[in-house]
Structure formats: C-alpha cells, structure tokens
Design a protein around this motif. Structure first.
Motif, PDB file in Angstrom:
ATOM      1  N   LYS A 125      18.285   6.505   7.734  1.00  0.00           N
ATOM      2  CA  LYS A 125      19.032   5.391   7.129  1.00  0.00           C
ATOM      3  C   LYS A 125      19.357   5.713   5.685  1.00  0.00           C
ATOM      4  CE  LYS A 125      17.229   1.518   9.644  1.00  0.00           C
ATOM      5  NZ  LYS A 125      16.431   2.441  10.462  1.00  0.00           N
ATOM      6  N   LYS A 132       8.026  10.878   9.673  1.00  0.00           N
ATOM      7  CA  LYS A 132       6.870  11.395   8.933  1.00  0.00           C
ATOM      8  C   LYS A 132       5.941  12.085   9.911  1.00  0.00           C
ATOM      9  CE  LYS A 132       5.469  10.597   5.113  1.00  0.00           C
ATOM     10  NZ  LYS A 132       6.206  10.982   3.944  1.00  0.00           N
ATOM     11  N   ASP A 137       2.881  12.221  10.141  1.00  0.00           N
ATOM     12  CA  ASP A 137       1.724  11.466  10.615  1.00  0.00           C
ATOM     13  C   ASP A 137       2.115  10.118  11.231  1.00  0.00           C
ATOM     14  OD1 ASP A 137       2.530  10.276   8.302  1.00  0.00           O
ATOM     15  OD2 ASP A 137       0.522  10.004   7.467  1.00  0.00           O
ATOM     16  N   GLU A 191      -4.506   4.228   1.178  1.00  0.00           N
ATOM     17  CA  GLU A 191      -4.053   4.359   2.554  1.00  0.00           C
ATOM     18  C   GLU A 191      -4.714   3.342   3.459  1.00  0.00           C
ATOM     19  OE1 GLU A 191      -3.192   8.209   4.660  1.00  0.00           O
ATOM     20  OE2 GLU A 191      -3.524   8.906   2.603  1.00  0.00           O
ATOM     21  N   PHE A 219      10.499   8.689   5.615  1.00  0.00           N
ATOM     22  CA  PHE A 219      10.818   9.900   6.379  1.00  0.00           C
ATOM     23  C   PHE A 219      10.303  11.147   5.673  1.00  0.00           C
ATOM     24  CE2 PHE A 219      14.114  11.599   3.575  1.00  0.00           C
ATOM     25  CZ  PHE A 219      14.440  10.493   2.806  1.00  0.00           C
ATOM     26  N   ILE A 246      16.720  14.882   8.579  1.00  0.00           N
ATOM     27  CA  ILE A 246      15.707  13.872   8.308  1.00  0.00           C
ATOM     28  C   ILE A 246      14.823  13.788   9.543  1.00  0.00           C
ATOM     29  CG2 ILE A 246      15.421  11.374   8.070  1.00  0.00           C
ATOM     30  CD1 ILE A 246      16.664  12.731   5.667  1.00  0.00           C
ATOM     31  N   VAL A 259       0.842  -1.200   0.000  1.00  0.00           N
ATOM     32  CA  VAL A 259       0.000   0.000   0.000  1.00  0.00           C
ATOM     33  C   VAL A 259       0.876   1.248   0.000  1.00  0.00           C
ATOM     34  CG1 VAL A 259      -1.723   1.308   1.283  1.00  0.00           C
ATOM     35  CG2 VAL A 259      -1.870  -1.181   1.192  1.00  0.00           C
ATOM     36  N   PRO A 304      21.447   1.258   1.473  1.00  0.00           N
ATOM     37  CA  PRO A 304      21.874  -0.108   1.843  1.00  0.00           C
ATOM     38  C   PRO A 304      21.298  -0.568   3.184  1.00  0.00           C
ATOM     39  CG  PRO A 304      23.791   1.282   1.321  1.00  0.00           C
ATOM     40  CD  PRO A 304      22.588   2.133   1.150  1.00  0.00           C
ATOM     41  N   THR A 346       1.096   7.683  -2.306  1.00  0.00           N
ATOM     42  CA  THR A 346       1.180   8.565  -3.471  1.00  0.00           C
ATOM     43  C   THR A 346       0.822   7.774  -4.736  1.00  0.00           C
ATOM     44  OG1 THR A 346       3.497   8.075  -3.866  1.00  0.00           O
ATOM     45  CG2 THR A 346       3.030   9.841  -2.307  1.00  0.00           C
TER      46      THR A 346
HETATM   47  C1  LIG Z   1      18.846  14.571  -0.237  1.00  0.00           C
HETATM   48  C2  LIG Z   1      18.973  13.114  -0.001  1.00  0.00           C
HETATM   49  C3  LIG Z   1      19.937  12.384  -0.682  1.00  0.00           C
HETATM   50  C4  LIG Z   1      20.099  11.026  -0.438  1.00  0.00           C
HETATM   51  N1  LIG Z   1      21.063  10.349  -1.103  1.00  0.00           N
HETATM   52  C5  LIG Z   1      21.288   9.055  -0.842  1.00  0.00           C
HETATM   53  C6  LIG Z   1      22.300   8.332  -1.488  1.00  0.00           C
HETATM   54  O1  LIG Z   1      22.993   8.876  -2.323  1.00  0.00           O
HETATM   55  N2  LIG Z   1      22.525   7.040  -1.139  1.00  0.00           N
HETATM   56  C7  LIG Z   1      21.773   6.420  -0.206  1.00  0.00           C
HETATM   57  O2  LIG Z   1      22.018   5.246   0.107  1.00  0.00           O
HETATM   58  N3  LIG Z   1      20.734   7.067   0.399  1.00  0.00           N
HETATM   59  C8  LIG Z   1      20.483   8.360   0.113  1.00  0.00           C
HETATM   60  N4  LIG Z   1      19.462   9.014   0.720  1.00  0.00           N
HETATM   61  C9  LIG Z   1      18.618   8.266   1.699  1.00  0.00           C
HETATM   62  C10 LIG Z   1      17.454   7.517   1.014  1.00  0.00           C
HETATM   63  O3  LIG Z   1      16.608   8.448   0.418  1.00  0.00           O
HETATM   64  C11 LIG Z   1      16.711   6.712   2.040  1.00  0.00           C
HETATM   65  O4  LIG Z   1      17.595   5.807   2.654  1.00  0.00           O
HETATM   66  C12 LIG Z   1      15.578   5.875   1.462  1.00  0.00           C
HETATM   67  O5  LIG Z   1      14.736   6.661   0.665  1.00  0.00           O
HETATM   68  C13 LIG Z   1      14.754   5.245   2.572  1.00  0.00           C
HETATM   69  O6  LIG Z   1      13.753   4.451   2.000  1.00  0.00           O
HETATM   70  P1  LIG Z   1      12.384   4.128   2.713  1.00  0.00           P
HETATM   71  O7  LIG Z   1      11.681   3.164   1.864  1.00  0.00           O
HETATM   72  O8  LIG Z   1      12.646   3.750   4.105  1.00  0.00           O
HETATM   73  O9  LIG Z   1      11.600   5.519   2.784  1.00  0.00           O
HETATM   74  P2  LIG Z   1      11.012   6.480   1.640  1.00  0.00           P
HETATM   75  O10 LIG Z   1      11.912   6.566   0.512  1.00  0.00           O
HETATM   76  O11 LIG Z   1      10.674   7.746   2.356  1.00  0.00           O
HETATM   77  O12 LIG Z   1       9.657   5.764   1.191  1.00  0.00           O
HETATM   78  C14 LIG Z   1       8.530   5.690   1.994  1.00  0.00           C
HETATM   79  C15 LIG Z   1       7.306   5.514   1.125  1.00  0.00           C
HETATM   80  O13 LIG Z   1       6.180   5.284   1.966  1.00  0.00           O
HETATM   81  C16 LIG Z   1       5.097   6.068   1.539  1.00  0.00           C
HETATM   82  N5  LIG Z   1       4.245   6.324   2.701  1.00  0.00           N
HETATM   83  C17 LIG Z   1       4.516   7.097   3.766  1.00  0.00           C
HETATM   84  N6  LIG Z   1       3.509   7.052   4.671  1.00  0.00           N
HETATM   85  C18 LIG Z   1       2.597   6.215   4.147  1.00  0.00           C
HETATM   86  C19 LIG Z   1       1.344   5.749   4.614  1.00  0.00           C
HETATM   87  N7  LIG Z   1       0.858   6.125   5.787  1.00  0.00           N
HETATM   88  N8  LIG Z   1       0.651   4.888   3.837  1.00  0.00           N
HETATM   89  C20 LIG Z   1       1.144   4.489   2.642  1.00  0.00           C
HETATM   90  N9  LIG Z   1       2.319   4.901   2.173  1.00  0.00           N
HETATM   91  C21 LIG Z   1       3.048   5.746   2.909  1.00  0.00           C
HETATM   92  C22 LIG Z   1       5.732   7.311   1.001  1.00  0.00           C
HETATM   93  O14 LIG Z   1       4.846   7.957   0.091  1.00  0.00           O
HETATM   94  C23 LIG Z   1       6.969   6.733   0.314  1.00  0.00           C
HETATM   95  O15 LIG Z   1       6.673   6.328  -0.996  1.00  0.00           O
HETATM   96  C24 LIG Z   1      19.279  10.373   0.484  1.00  0.00           C
HETATM   97  C25 LIG Z   1      18.274  11.105   1.146  1.00  0.00           C
HETATM   98  C26 LIG Z   1      18.135  12.459   0.925  1.00  0.00           C
HETATM   99  C27 LIG Z   1      17.081  13.207   1.680  1.00  0.00           C
END
Ligand SMILES: Cc1cc2nc3c(=O)[nH]c(=O)nc-3n(C[C@H](O)[C@H](O)[C@H](O)COP(=O)(O)OP(=O)(O)OC[C@H]3O[C@@H](n4cnc5c(N)ncnc54)[C@H](O)[C@@H]3O)c2cc1C
Ligand code: SF4
Ligand code: SF4
Ligand code: SF4
Ligand code: SF4
Ligand code: SF4
Lengths: 317, 659
Positions: free
Chosen positions: B545, B498, B500, B216, B332, B495, B169, B548, B172
C-alpha cells in the motif's frame, strides 16, 4: 520361574498382611494347562494360590479402573504391562499413589495355539519353563523343547521385557532381543492401494465385533466407549462391513499416539486379525513425522498428537 | 412432535436458475417434522422475512430452516427474524443451497437433488436444536495498536480522539516506520518528514496515547472485548524520564556500527537515536555493540550525560495489559535480493535498492541529501531504474504487483532530474500502473517534463564496466537489444510481508494469505477486519500500500475499533462447548488442543458402590470458549460437545444425507 512364583507370593503376603494394600491383583492357575487367570485377593491367607507361569499373559492393570481403593492395590506388571500402566497414568485413569507395583522381568510367554499346532497338547497336564526350555508334563512322562519356539509373536518383538516402571522389581533383568517390529508394515506400505484395501477388508470382514481388542487395551480406558453409547449411535449394531470398518478405523485413530504397542489387542483377538500392523503403521508414521516417540516409555516427552509446534510437517501437503 | 417450517429462497435467479424451487419445496414439505414449506424470490428482503414471521404464527412453527445462501451472509438476519416472531434465535438452521449448490453445479436435475439432500440434513439438525441464550460480556475500553508506522500512528490518533485509551507498541526505538525513511512523497512531492513529524509529535503528546517504543507484544490471550496482552519493554539503558535528548552521549560514544535506518549506508553509534526527528527523542543503547556490555569497558555515555539518564542496569520490563480491541499495523519489509545476482547488487556500490536511494536523496540521509555516486562521490549522469525487481515474478520473487514501485520510480526520476537537469533517466518496466488520484498525471510529468526514457522490457543483467555499470536489456516494443552505460542503477525492490508476520499471526490467532500478509475477513466487505473478532488491520501488513491507502485503512480500522469500544457489553455467542462429566475420563486432551485456553480441569466427587470417589474432569469456561469445536474432535468418548453443533446433530445430518 519357581523362584519368581515364590517371590510373588511373598510380596503379596507381605503387602497385604502389613496393611499396606487392601487388595492384590495377580494370577491364579485354572484347571487346564493353559489357564492362568487374574486373581483378586484381599485375604493374606489366600496369597499362596498366586502363581507365575508361562501363561500369565493377562495384563492386570485395566482392572484398576473398576476398583475404588481406600488404601492401595498391589499389582504385578510384566514389561508390556508396565507400558500400558504408564499410559493409564498419562491419561489420568489411575493414581500412582494408589498402587504398589511389583515388576516382573519376562522374556516371553507361551501361546497355547503354538503348543496345539505342534501336537504337544495331547494329554498335556502341565507346562513349566526351565531356563531356555519348556518342559511338557504328561501322565507318561515329560518332553522338552526350546521355549522361544512357542512364544507369542508380541513377545518375540518385545522391546521392554523389563518393566519400565515399578516400585519393586522381582527377579533379575532379562536380555532383550526383539525382532524388527515394522517389517510387516513396510511390506504393506509397498503394496498398492487396492491390495491394501483388499488385505484389510478381508481381515475385517471376519471381525465379530466382540470388542475384546478394545476391552484389553490400556489406551482404551474411557468410562463409556463411543461404540457403546446409544445417543448418538456412532456405531450401528448391524453386521455390516461399513460399520466394522468404521469401528476399526476409529479405534485405531483413538489409540494413535497413545498405543504402547503392548500387542494385547492382536493377542486377544479370537479371529487372529493382525491389529498390531494397523497400530504400528500409526506408530511408524508418528515417528517419521514428529520424531521418535514411544508411548508408555517416553513419559517425559510431549505426546506428539496433542502438541502443536510451528515446524510440524504439513501432513495434508 | 416438532413443527418445522422450511423457506426456500430463489435468490433472484442465483438459485432458481439451477435448482427447481417448486420440486425442492414440495420435497421439503414431506420431510419428517416439517409442517410448512414455502418459497420466495428474496427470503432476506423485508417481504421475505415477514412471510417467515407470519408462517411462524399461522402454522405455530417452533423452529425453521431457510434454504438460501451461506450462513455467513444471512444467518444473523434470519435469527433476528425468529426473535421478532417470538422464537429463540438458535432454533434456526440455514441450508446453503447457493454457494454449496447452485453456484457450483450446472445440471439442474442434480443440483435439485443435492438441494433436497442439504435441506433434509438441515431439517434433521433443526429437529435437534435447543433454545440457547446469549450472555453479556463486558468490554475493556482500551485499544492496543501494534506497529508505529504511519498506519499505526493514524489508527492510534483516531481511537484516542474518540476518547479511548490507546497503547501504541513499536519494536524499534522510534515510531515513524518506513515513511520516516522516505525523502519526498508521490504524487505531491511534499517532504515525508514534514508531514509525518507533526503526527508523531501528536501521538507522543496525546493524553490518551501511551507509547511503548523498543517494545514487543509477546503474548495475547482472551477474546474480543477482553484481550490480555503481555508486552516486553526492552531495556533502553537510558531513563526515558530523565533524558533530555541533548545528544552528548551519542556524540561521545566511540563505538560505530551500520545504521539500520540509513539502510547501512552510514554509521551510527552504540548509543543512538535512529534519526534526528525520532519520537521519543531518547536514545537506546544497542547492547550488542556497546563496549560496556561487550567488554565491560568504556561507560563514556554514563560519565558525560548531564542528566544522569544512562542506566546500564536497566532490565526488560514485562507488562500485562487488557484491551477491548487490537489494531495490527506492522507494515512491510523489502525483498532480499540474494537470488537476483544478475543485477550486481551488493557487488557494486552504485547499484542500490529504491529504499537506499530514498536515503541518499534525503537531506537528513547519509550524504546530507547530495545525490552522488556511492563509489566515487561524483555526480551521476545516467541513472537506470529497474522496476518490478522481484515483483510479478513467480519463480524467484513474488507473483503479485508491489503496487507502489511505478509511482515511486517516477518520483525518483523527478527528484533525480531536479538535481541534475542535464542528466538522463532510464526506466525499465513491464507495465506502468498508475491507478490513483493524480497518479497518471504524475507519471506523465516524469516522461514529458523530465524526459525520462521509459523502456518496456526487462533489464537482463548489470555488469561493472570500468568505473561504470553496463545495463543489458531488451526493449520489447522495438525488439532491440539495449546496452546502457549507467552511473547508478536503482532497483525497485518488491514489497513483502514482514518475515515474522506468521509468528505474529499465530500469537494473535489471525490468518495470513499465501504471501504472509495478514488476511482480511472479507476481501470486499470487511477489508479492515481480521477473521478473529476484535482484531483490525491497517496498512502494508495486509498487502502492499502507499501512504494514502495506509492512512485510509488505518482510519477505517480505528472506526471499527471505536464501534466496538463504545459498547458497554457484547453479546457472547451461546454456541460454546460443554462437558458431559459422566462421560469425561479426565484425559485432558481437550485442554491441550483448545486454542483459547478455555478449558481447565476440576475435581468432582461422586459415589461409586457407596464409596465417595474423587476424579478429575474437564470444564469449559463459557466466557473464553469461542465455539471452534477443536475440543470435540479431540475427545474420544465424545464427552465434550458444542452447543448448536452437537455430535447428535451432526450425526443426524450425516444420516439424513446418507441413509
Ligand atoms: C522506496 C519506497 C518509497 C516509497 N515512497 C512512497 C511515496 O512516495 N508515497 C507513498 O504514499 N508511499 C510511499 N511508499 C510506501 C510507504 O512507505 C508505505 O505505504 C507506508 O510506510 C506503510 O505504512 P505502515 O504503517 O503500514 O508500515 P511501516 O511503515 O512499515 O511501519 C510499520 C511499523 O511497525 C513496526 N513493527 C513491525 N513489526 C512489529 C511488531 N511485531 N511489533 C511492534 N512493532 C512492529 C515497524 O518497526 C514499523 O515502525 C514507499 C515505499 C518504499 C519502499
Ligand atoms: S492398541 Fe493394542 S497394542 Fe496398542 S496399547 Fe492397545 S492393546 Fe496394546
Ligand atoms: S475405542 Fe475410543 S472411545 Fe472406545 S474406549 Fe477406546 S479410546 Fe475410548
Ligand atoms: S478382538 Fe478381533 S474380533 Fe473382536 S472386535 Fe477386535 S478385531 Fe474384532
Ligand atoms: S478430552 Fe474428553 S474425556 Fe478427555 S478431559 Fe476432555 S472432555 Fe474429558
Ligand atoms: S470449542 Fe472447545 S476448543 Fe474451541 S474454544 Fe471452546 S472449549 Fe476451546
């Protein structure tokens, strides 16, 4: 008062003789001037003995817990009693369909202790109310005095003299002019921790644990109260100040959020322990923390201590 | 008479150094009902356990107390020991004389007295233990993954590869999360989209995965093995089946609004896909900006769609689904910079957050990958990167380290210098933290190969100065005040959880830490599990995080979920509540406080004075009850009681300590 007495008799007779109810609970006069007792009447012929006088103070609705009616029971409710009835209803202890409620607007009842204190009780035969005055009857004649001077303090701060619920209202609505009920609480709040502890320890040290305050309370409607349960024995029997404190703190918590501030507990206490102040401290806190809530009157509001809202204040903080 | 055994553990020196074991053992031997007391260096070891087993047989023990560490550590160990010796496992009590005693006290005499009191309480409780039996509850062999970033995608793929159905789920319109917004990724500089897009495609086409994008989770009931979730599929206004993703509609749509995906640096249409590689490649209509929905005019997309896929009448769809396990991977947010006025962010177009900078670097971003100053589209010569904006900042931001900013700032330096070898990069930093595989090497490259000037200290203020930006700061190594004329300033924004996250935590019945990141069950030993059984955590929703780490945690969470889903049945904990109907007044206070909706009302009939009376009482559904005990405190007469922790037992413990 006379008129109301008549209407009570008529209402009782009517509902019993028509078969609408199988019992009427009201008040009967005892042998002494201050005695007005609960009466349980099933025979329409006996309804003439029902009365309404300045001493009809007993709250009748807790007697419903002992009855298992096939049909209905008719009951007379004053303003404070109606609040208690609503709480019993909310706690699932009475069935609305099983009762017929006659409401009695009541602007205050007489505390025999205040009559005694003025010395008026000597040789007193009967007390009647005439408009704003009490008439004291003696062998030699009568004396009059303003009624309000003799009222229970719970009546002086009564906010609902006209029953908030009933099937039929007997009598005209009376005006409501309550004294500020949190005045003493605010005074206590201003005192230091030691002062407050001394205050309450002193009061509670006089408690004889007769449990009258619990028995009379419409929020105390448990089938078996924890203070009576043998296993586990929550409350020891010994006359020990810790046990008495435990009783009072626990009782206050048990009625917190459900106490309708009917004032019965404080009225009934033979030692005059100011239980209302404890109850009102809880009411005041709840109002301040979770918004105004009037148990017994606010039937459409959710009980604040049984609901969780994400924006509830963090009381521990 | 009960035959209770007491086994006192030294825990090596952990307990024995602070508690006089011999004195405790002797005192325990004299407690009421105790027929045997012994001690051993490590009660949880094989030898320790076999000592217990042989004592059970030799002394005919019918229950026992282990005085040792927290029951969270070894209660289950000793329950198994009991079962192996033929005792019902619920006839075991733990007296915690480590965390509650030896670890928190220094004075041996006092600690010994306290240990004895704790054991006395446990013995009193054990004397009132009753046999309890666990029941079997079946497991729903399906998983729910909430959040479709890289963490959620990885977890879904792993669980699905193990053969279980997964619903993913995503809130976006597309899966991908923040990783989809990034340009290249440290420390290897491979293009983010190039490694993410195949994963997104795989998730979309996996036969065991169902994607719910633009959706959602609204409600979660139930418990481990048997969750029931309510999912709202928001109306897309475009038929997922019919749409071919041709793009005619969003080309023709006349309504333009700021693109969330491009961090508001470009415009999108009212009917849009957030980015070209979006999965699914089906647009949504943002009804708030669509002319049809706001003014009942237009309808161009519907007219031009060759597939007839646009459907203005589509409504939200609400689904009820059952799951055995849930993985939370909601990622995040970046910190709001409202409180950081000194950086002129929002006041000058050339001051950017790092995420905005990622978009500008990105070839599918607002500038098509051309790195130009937003103010005048000219190539930047000097760029100042400021790290720790809002991180490690107790007063205005977050006290923690956002962990990824040192690395992505180095990446930004390198990418910038690749484009403009003659230009100069400055980096203000507090410390450089590069503890990861190849991370330090990567950072050194930024310094040595790309000549970035790293300045230890804080950038105090950024002023617009003509068509430049003036950055004022202090180099804390030399103590010199610095003024740098910059063309662009990039803020490594903290960072955060979220916004919510607390609501989602409440909905799921899991906890959050002080910063609203989801809390793991144990920071060291159970880092991918939430406190609530059956719910697992993946990615940045649990703490800052990089990719990786997110992917490893996602695979860890998936492995845990797979273990759970592979079971036919789970054993339910028999420590559940029960209602004593004769005491219950039917006030239903317990129903209102039960967090698991485990209590219902029922009507019973009984005879009073020969008359049949019907009355309402509470009833506990043992399959739903989690033994939290909330109901027991709400019940005034004590009619509802928690098995294994009965009022009688707790009172006996209190008496044993106080009397
Ligand atoms: C500027 C920047 C540069 C970065 N560069 C690097 C890099 O070069 N190398 C690296 O390893 N990492 C990098 N990162 C870190 C990387 O972005 C994160 O490690 C990674 O995106 C984390 O993934 P995630 O799935 O945990 O979270 P997210 O990428 O935040 O994905 C979460 C998803 O959950 C969805 N969501 C949230 N709440 C809900 C809900 N209630 N219901 C349904 N869906 C929901 C969101 O819409 C989103 O699609 C960078 C981060 C930033 C900010
Ligand atoms: S606690 Fe006292 S004032 Fe409150 S409802 Fe009971 S009897 Fe009335
Ligand atoms: S004191 Fe508590 S347990 Fe006793 S009757 Fe009142 S509410 Fe019930
Ligand atoms: S009525 Fe008064 S004396 Fe009796 S138990 Fe209550 S407080 Fe004590
Ligand atoms: S709180 Fe106690 S008395 Fe009230 S319904 Fe529940 S079990 Fe019964
Ligand atoms: S212990 Fe009580 S409140 Fe907790 S889950 Fe069980 S029934 Fe609900």
């Amino acid at each position: 008062m006379k008129q109301l007495s008549e209407r009570i008799k008529e209402a009782a007779f009517g509902s019993l003789s028509s078969g609408q109810v199988e019992m009427v609970i009201g008040w009967q006069k005892g042998p002494l001037w201050w005695q007005s007792f609960p009466a349980f009447i099933t025979d329409p012929g006996e309804t003439a003995s029902l009365i309404w006088d300045p001493f009809s103070v007993s709250n009748l609705n807790k007697y419903l817990l002992n009855e298992v009616p096939k049909k209905k029971i008719a009951l007379f409710l004053k303003g404070c009693d109606a609040l208690g009835f609503n709480q019993l209803l909310r706690d699932g202890r009475v069935e609305r369909e099983k009762v017929l409620l006659f409401g009695i607007p009541c602007d205050g009842l007489v505390d025999p202790a205040r009559v005694e204190a003025t010395g008026l009780s000597k040789g007193l035969l009967q007390v009647k109310k005439e408009r704003e005055e009490l008439v004291f009857y003696y062998k030699e004649g009568q004396r009059k005095a303003p009624a309000r001077d003799f009222y229970y303090s719970k009546c002086l701060s009564c906010r609902y003299p006209n029953p908030v619920t009933c099937d039929e209202m007997l009598g005209e609505a009376v005006p409501c002019q309550p004294l500020e009920r949190f005045a003493n609480v605010s005074k206590l709040e201003a005192a230091s921790l030691e002062e407050r502890f001394t205050y309450w320890s002193r009061h509670f040290s006089r408690c004889i644990r007769c449990f009258a305050c619990r028995n009379v309370c419409p929020a105390c409607s448990c089938r078996e109260c924890i203070f009576d349960i043998a296993e586990p024995r929550w409350l020891g029997k010994a006359k020990e100040s810790g046990e008495t404190l435990f009783y009072h703190i626990t009782r206050a918590y048990h009625v917190a959020g459900r106490c309708v501030d009917c004032g019965e507990c404080a009225r009934i206490c033979p030692l005059g322990i100011p239980l209302a102040e404890l109850n009102r401290k809880f009411i005041k806190d709840i109002n301040e923390l979770y918004g105004e809530y009037d148990a017994g009157a606010d039937l459409d509001k959710e009980a604040p201590l049984l609901t969780f809202k994400s924006d509830d204040p963090d009381v521990s903080a | 008479m009960k035959r209770i055994g007491v086994f006192v553990c030294w825990c090596g020196t952990n307990i024995a150094n602070t508690v006089n074991i011999e004195a405790v053992t002797e005192a325990a031997g004299k407690m009421p009902g105790v027929v045997y007391a012994g001690n051993y260096k490590y009660m949880c070891s094989e030898i320790g356990q076999s000592k217990i087993k042989s004592a059970i047989i030799r002394e005919k023990l019918d229950r026992f107390v282990v005085a040792s560490c927290s029951p969270r550590m070894h209660e289950s160990t000793f329950r198994k020991t009991a079962a192996a010796a033929g005792l019902n496992p619920y006839l075991v009590e733990i007296a915690n004389i480590r965390e509650h005693c030896s670890w928190v006290h220094k004075n041996k005499g006092e600690a010994t007295a306290k240990a004895i009191a704790l054991i006395r309480a446990a013995v009193a409780k054990a004397a009132r233990d009753k046999e309890l039996w666990a029941t079997q509850i079946p497991v729903e062999h399906r998983a729910l993954v909430i959040g479709g970033g890289i963490g959620g995608i990885q977890a879904a793929l792993d669980i699905a590869d193990a053969g279980f159905e997964v619903d993913l789920v995503e809130r976006t319109p597309s899966i991908g999360g923040h990783m989809a917004q990034l340009d290249k990724t440290f420390p290897t500089l491979d293009c983010s989209a190039c490694i993410l897009t195949p994963k997104m495609g795989e998730a979309a086409s996996h036969p065991k995965i169902t994607l719910y994008t633009y959706s959602e989770v609204e409600k979660v009931d139930g418990y481990v093995g048997n969750f029931e979730a309510t999912i709202r599929k928001k109306a897309r206004s475009v038929d997922l089946e019919k749409c071919t993703g041709c793009g005619i509609c969003w080309e023709k749509c006349p309504s333009r609004v700021k693109s969330e995906f491009d961090e508001a640096l470009s415009m999108r249409k009212a009917i849009y896909i957030p980015f070209p590689q979006a999965v699914p490649n089906v647009p949504v209509i943002d009804r708030a900006s669509c002319r049809w929905f706001t003014r009942e005019k237009c309808g161009i997309c519907r007219k031009t769609c060759p597939a007839g896929a646009v459907n203005f009448d589509q409504e939200d769809e609400v689904l009820q689904k059952k799951y055995g396990a849930i993985v939370v991977a909601t990622g995040f947010d970046v910190l709001d910079l409202d409180d950081f006025g000194e950086y002129s962010y929002g006041k000058h177009p050339d001051v950017l957050t790092s995420l905005e900078f990622e978009r500008i670097l990105n070839s599918s971003g607002p500038t098509g990958g051309r790195l130009l100053r937003p103010s005048n589209q000219s190539p930047p010569k000097n760029v100042v990167f400021i790290q720790c904006v809002g991180s490690r900042d107790k007063s205005r931001g977050k006290p923690y380290c956002s962990k990824i900013c040192c690395m992505y700032s180095a990446k930004h330096v390198i990418l910038f210098k690749e484009k403009y070898p003659e230009a100069q990069a400055y980096v203000f930093y507090i410390d450089i933290r590069t503890a990861g595989k190849d991370f330090e090497e990567f950072h050194r490259r930024a310094v040595e190969e790309y000549g970035a000037l790293y300045l230890k200290g804080s950038a105090g203020k950024v002023f617009p100065d003509g068509d430049k930006l003036l950055v004022k700061g202090v180099d804390s190594l030399s103590g010199h005040a610095l003024e740098i004329e910059a063309d662009m300033v990039v803020l490594a924004t903290a960072i955060k959880a979220k916004s919510d996250a607390p609501q989602l935590a409440r909905l799921l019945g899991i906890s959050t830490d002080t910063h609203a990141f989801f809390m793991e069950a144990h920071p060291k030993l159970r880092p991918v599990e939430a406190h609530t059984a059956g719910i697992f955590l993946a990615g940045a929703c649990q703490g800052p995080k990089d990719i990786p780490e997110t992917v490893s945690q996602a695979s860890g969470a998936a492995a845990k979920a797979i273990v759970l889903l592979s079971k036919e049945n789970l054993l339910s904990d028999p420590c559940v509540s029960e209602v004593n109907e004769s005491l219950c007044t039917g006030c239903l206070a317990c129903i209102k406080v039960c967090p698991y909706s485990a209590i219902t009302e029922k009507t019973i009939e009984e005879k009073i004075h020969g008359k049949a009376l019907q009355r309402r009482v509470a009833e506990v559904n043992v399959a739903l009850c989690q033994g939290c005990g909330s109901c027991t405190v709400s019940c005034r007469p004590g009619a509802v009681n928690l098995k294994g922790f009965t009022n009688e037992q707790i009172m006996a413990e209190v008496d044993a300590i106080c009397l």
